[in-house]
Every structure is written in C-alpha cells, then in structure tokens.
Design an enzyme around this catalytic site. Sequence first.
Site, PDB file in Angstrom:
ATOM      1  N   GLY A 288       0.814  -1.222   0.000  1.00 39.91           N
ATOM      2  CA  GLY A 288       0.000   0.000   0.000  1.00 39.91           C
ATOM      3  C   GLY A 288       0.838   1.259   0.000  1.00 39.91           C
ATOM      4  O   GLY A 288       2.062   1.213   0.185  1.00 39.91           O
ATOM      5  N   ASP A 289       0.171   2.369  -0.285  1.00 44.93           N
ATOM      6  CA  ASP A 289       0.795   3.695  -0.275  1.00 44.93           C
ATOM      7  C   ASP A 289       1.941   3.828  -1.276  1.00 44.93           C
ATOM      8  O   ASP A 289       2.918   4.542  -1.041  1.00 44.93           O
ATOM      9  CB  ASP A 289       1.289   4.049   1.146  1.00 44.93           C
ATOM     10  CG  ASP A 289       0.171   3.908   2.159  1.00 44.93           C
ATOM     11  OD1 ASP A 289      -0.973   4.229   1.803  1.00 44.93           O
ATOM     12  OD2 ASP A 289       0.446   3.469   3.286  1.00 44.93           O
TER      13      ASP A 289
ATOM     14  N   GLY B  21       1.620   5.118  -4.223  1.00 52.53           N
ATOM     15  CA  GLY B  21       1.421   6.291  -5.086  1.00 52.53           C
ATOM     16  C   GLY B  21       0.354   6.004  -6.144  1.00 52.53           C
ATOM     17  O   GLY B  21       0.403   6.541  -7.248  1.00 52.53           O
ATOM     18  N   LYS B  22      -0.621   5.162  -5.762  1.00 56.23           N
ATOM     19  CA  LYS B  22      -1.697   4.808  -6.707  1.00 56.23           C
ATOM     20  C   LYS B  22      -2.512   6.031  -7.076  1.00 56.23           C
ATOM     21  O   LYS B  22      -2.952   6.183  -8.211  1.00 56.23           O
ATOM     22  CB  LYS B  22      -2.618   3.738  -6.084  1.00 56.23           C
ATOM     23  CG  LYS B  22      -1.913   2.435  -5.791  1.00 56.23           C
ATOM     24  CD  LYS B  22      -2.830   1.439  -5.112  1.00 56.23           C
ATOM     25  CE  LYS B  22      -3.176   1.792  -3.689  1.00 56.23           C
ATOM     26  NZ  LYS B  22      -2.044   1.751  -2.751  1.00 56.23           N
TER      27      LYS B  22
ATOM     28  N   GLY C 290      -6.001   5.741   1.547  1.00 56.27           N
ATOM     29  CA  GLY C 290      -5.637   7.158   1.593  1.00 56.27           C
ATOM     30  C   GLY C 290      -4.765   7.438   0.387  1.00 56.27           C
ATOM     31  O   GLY C 290      -3.620   7.000   0.332  1.00 56.27           O
ATOM     32  N   HIS C 291      -5.335   8.087  -0.627  1.00 59.34           N
ATOM     33  CA  HIS C 291      -4.614   8.322  -1.879  1.00 59.34           C
ATOM     34  C   HIS C 291      -4.340   9.813  -2.041  1.00 59.34           C
ATOM     35  O   HIS C 291      -5.267  10.619  -2.038  1.00 59.34           O
ATOM     36  CB  HIS C 291      -5.435   7.807  -3.075  1.00 59.34           C
ATOM     37  CG  HIS C 291      -5.645   6.322  -3.028  1.00 59.34           C
ATOM     38  ND1 HIS C 291      -6.350   5.630  -3.980  1.00 59.34           N
ATOM     39  CD2 HIS C 291      -5.224   5.382  -2.144  1.00 59.34           C
ATOM     40  CE1 HIS C 291      -6.354   4.341  -3.674  1.00 59.34           C
ATOM     41  NE2 HIS C 291      -5.691   4.163  -2.559  1.00 59.34           N
ATOM     42  N   THR C 292      -3.082  10.151  -2.200  1.00 58.48           N
ATOM     43  CA  THR C 292      -2.699  11.560  -2.282  1.00 58.48           C
ATOM     44  C   THR C 292      -2.527  12.007  -3.726  1.00 58.48           C
ATOM     45  O   THR C 292      -1.901  11.313  -4.524  1.00 58.48           O
ATOM     46  CB  THR C 292      -1.346  11.781  -1.568  1.00 58.48           C
ATOM     47  OG1 THR C 292      -1.381  11.054  -0.342  1.00 58.48           O
ATOM     48  CG2 THR C 292      -1.083  13.242  -1.303  1.00 58.48           C
TER      49      THR C 292
ATOM     50  N   GLN D 167      -5.450  -0.430  -1.237  1.00 59.59           N
ATOM     51  CA  GLN D 167      -4.581  -1.398  -0.562  1.00 59.59           C
ATOM     52  C   GLN D 167      -3.591  -1.942  -1.592  1.00 59.59           C
ATOM     53  O   GLN D 167      -3.224  -1.211  -2.489  1.00 59.59           O
ATOM     54  CB  GLN D 167      -5.402  -2.508   0.139  1.00 59.59           C
ATOM     55  CG  GLN D 167      -6.169  -2.011   1.351  1.00 59.59           C
ATOM     56  CD  GLN D 167      -7.388  -1.184   1.013  1.00 59.59           C
ATOM     57  OE1 GLN D 167      -8.273  -1.639   0.290  1.00 59.59           O
ATOM     58  NE2 GLN D 167      -7.465   0.027   1.513  1.00 59.59           N
TER      59      GLN D 167
END
Length: 427
Positions: free
Chosen positions: A12-13, A15-16, A42-44, A225
């Site tokens: 996860g995380d 950079g999707k 949590g997608h930035t 995820q």
Amino acid sequence: MPAIVVLGAQWGDEGKGKATDLLATTEKIDFVVRTSGGHNAGHTIVVNGEKFATHLLPSGILTPGCTAVIGNGVVVSPEALFRELDALAGRGVDVSRLVVSADAHVIASYHQTIDKVTERFLGKNKVGTTGRGIGPAYADKVARVGIRVADLFDEEILHDKIEGSLDVKNQVLAKVYNRRAVSVDAVVDELLAYVDRLRPLVADTSLLLNQALDRGDTVLFEGAQATMLDVDHGTYPFVTSSNAVAGGVCTGAGIGPTRIDRVIGVIKAYTTRVGSGPFPTELFDEDGERLWKIGGEVGVSTGRDRRCGWYDAVIARYASRVNGLTDLFLTKLDVLSSWEKVPVCVAYDVDGVHHEEMPMTQTEFHHARPVYEHLDGWWEDISACRTFGALPANAQAYVRALEEMSGTPIWGVGVGPGREQILSVPR
Ligand code: GDP
Ligand code: IMO
Ligand code: MG
C-alpha cells in the site's frame, strides 16, 4: 486502451493516487472506479502544489469530466462518504459525477466498534487495522448478514436485516467483549439519515460500466490497498479483508476478465508497510529513519508512521505474477538520492534455503532474510528531471535493474509528488 487497472504491488501507499491522476489527466478517461476496500485507503494527489487526499472516493473525482464510480466490491460507510464529499466540495471540487453501486455493502457504526474491540482483544497479535470497520463489514458480507446500499431504500427490509445481523453480534459484544449491546432502532435511524442524499447517486454500476466499455469509453480501475494486503495473496492474516489484486476488479465491478487491457502495478523504489505483519527488508537503523524522513512516510488515513525498508524484487516478481502486470509505475525514486550504495533484495534466505520466489508458507515468509545486491547510488537531486535521459547514469541503471529483476517493463518513474514530476521510460 478501454479498461486499465492501477493497483498496488507492495503493502500500500505506493502512489496509486498519483498514477491514477496522471492517467486521468493525460489520457481521456471517462470513468474512474473503486472496486474493493473502503475508507481505509488514503490516496494523495498533488495538483499545482495543492494536496488532496481521497479515502473512499476514487481519485478521478478530482478530474473534470470524469465520472467517479464506487463499485459493488467496495464497503461504503455513508458517514465517511458524505464527510469526504462535503470536504472536497468545500474546496471547490465538482463532486456531482459520482455513482454508487446498489450492491455495495454498508459499513455501519457497529462494524467500526467490532473492528476496534477485536483488535484490542487480539493484543500483541493485532493486525493493526485502520479501525474503520472494513473487516467486520466484509465478514458480514461473506456470512450473508450484510446490509447493502439498496437495502437502505426499504425501511422494513433494513430493519429486519439489521436485526438479523445484530442478533449474534450483540451476544458477542456483551458476553465476550463486555460491551453494551447495539440498538437495532438506533442503527436503522443512523442509516436512514443518509437515504435522501444517497438515492440519486445509486445505480447498477456493472451495467453502467459494461455499457461504457461497449461504447469504447475508457475506464480506469483504481486499486486500493495492495497485492501484499490481499486477503488471498497477501501476508495473511496481516492483510485487509478484500481482494486488492487484479482479479478483485472483475468481481468488484461486475466486468469480465476479458475486458481488461492493461494492468499497471504501482511500486515504490523502496518498501513501506503500515500495521503489523512480516516485512523482510524492514530497516531498524539509520537508513530506515532516513527513508522515513525523506519519503515523508506517514499514513494519509490514520497518521501512523510507515515502516520502511529496501526494495524487494521477490515481491515485485510475485506481484507481476499474481496480477498479470503489463507494466510497472515506479514512484519515489527521488527519495533514494544520497546513498552511496542502494541495497535491493533479490532473494530470501529461509533457514539456510535460497528462495527466488515467495516462499509457500506463512512460517517460511516470517523466517525470510533478505539476500541483497548493492547497486550504485547517486547524489544529485532528481526532482526536476523530466526525461529519463536527464537522470544520473546510476539512477537510470537502478531503474533498468529493477525492471530486469521484476520481469515487467517500467512505464513511468515518479521523481516527486507533483502531477508533473514524472518521466517516461524509453523502450
Ligand atoms: P496511495 O495510497 O498508493 O495512493 O499512496 P499514498 O498517497 O498513501 O502515499 C504516497 C505518497 O507519496 C503521497 O504522499 C504522494 O504524494 C507521494 N508520492 C507519490 N509519488 C511520488 C514520487 O514519485 N516522489 C515523491 N517524493 N513522493 C511521491
Ligand atoms: P492505500 O489504498 C496501507 C493495512 C492496515 C492494516 C491492514 C488491515 O492507501 O494503499 P484494514 O483496516 O484494511 O482492515 O487494515 O491493512 N491497510 C493499508 N496499508 N495502505 C492502505 O491503503 C491500507 N489499507 C489498509 O494498516 O495493516
Ligand atoms: Mg495510501
């Protein structure tokens, strides 16, 4: 390329959000669809220096003209949904193009309660969930006592279903966890409060997406995820409760596998993980601290520090295999500037046995020790590079080595959080 999947290749995380946003703004994407998970994501996305984070909503909500879809495989907290929509609307985002599947399961407050008490009960064996009620909602779905979005539109059915669902749970809450039982009427009222706002958003999203694909529209499926958090293919039981791999897109959207044209795995140039569970390349030294600091590795959803470690090529190969990746998008290469040598895990040593592929059993994976190859590092700040050729030779060699080890072509490289901080890799 009508149907494109973007998913996480690690824990996860990766950079999707950035990869999805990039595609949505550079190719003409008509729909961006979430097919699994919920507001645990949590997608930035950073647009012109302004930072946005999406949780339950697909990142495509930020792209003008793009329709955002929450598919049937997602677990939806109406409270979280409207909180997120209102926050984005408050920042001037047009949130009118959102569609929610009538078949998506609902997260009610009791799911969150159960998530938290279960974790507390597990003590040192806890999964380290996001505490959002994701696992309990999926557990109800599989146990056939879940509440679906369409159930909210018939008060009598809703009451009956919640009563049925709480029957055993209330016994467990009171007798095992020493908690107060949950009132059926209170939950009915809690969910009915969202009906008027929810009704106009709800549709048969499988029909909608299949018709869109028939028309030749482009549909982007935004993974949440990641592969190693997948309930079947991840590091079970330290996983989420849905199928985050490419296969989950078909069940979570109601489209057939033959529809999918491209599967992009997003992968960091190193590795991070939030929550408990095995992580062979995890660092507990100064290097780990530096990755954490330079990479800004703090969770977008829960604010928890992410555990950091070197790139793991065994996992990259595994992700390529279980997802049928067509390409990789490598993020955060910029974070690695300033190491003399960059270790990359090429295999595991499991109690003296050399493994080039993921070990078969959980016990073996818990015992896996990384076998490192040390690649030459670079010192230059690469965040302003916009072509692959502009990267220092050692950074180019690092990307090519990762490509070779994973067996999947790297399509793009991220050199910063901004939409423009990306370069394509020549074939
Ligand atoms: P997601 O959950 O996969 O969408 O990823 P997150 O948004 O949770 O975490 C990725 C973080 O890395 C975010 O803060 C992004 O803004 C940031 N990011 C994405 N790509 C890059 C990159 O190439 N370089 C740097 N430095 N940051 C990046
Ligand atoms: P994105 O989409 C990183 C992790 C949690 C925990 C485990 C189970 O931003 O990559 P859950 O609440 O899902 O039951 O928690 O999964 N987890 C994530 N870790 N990124 C995420 O989402 C995650 N979603 C869940 O930390 O270890
Ligand atoms: Mg994230």
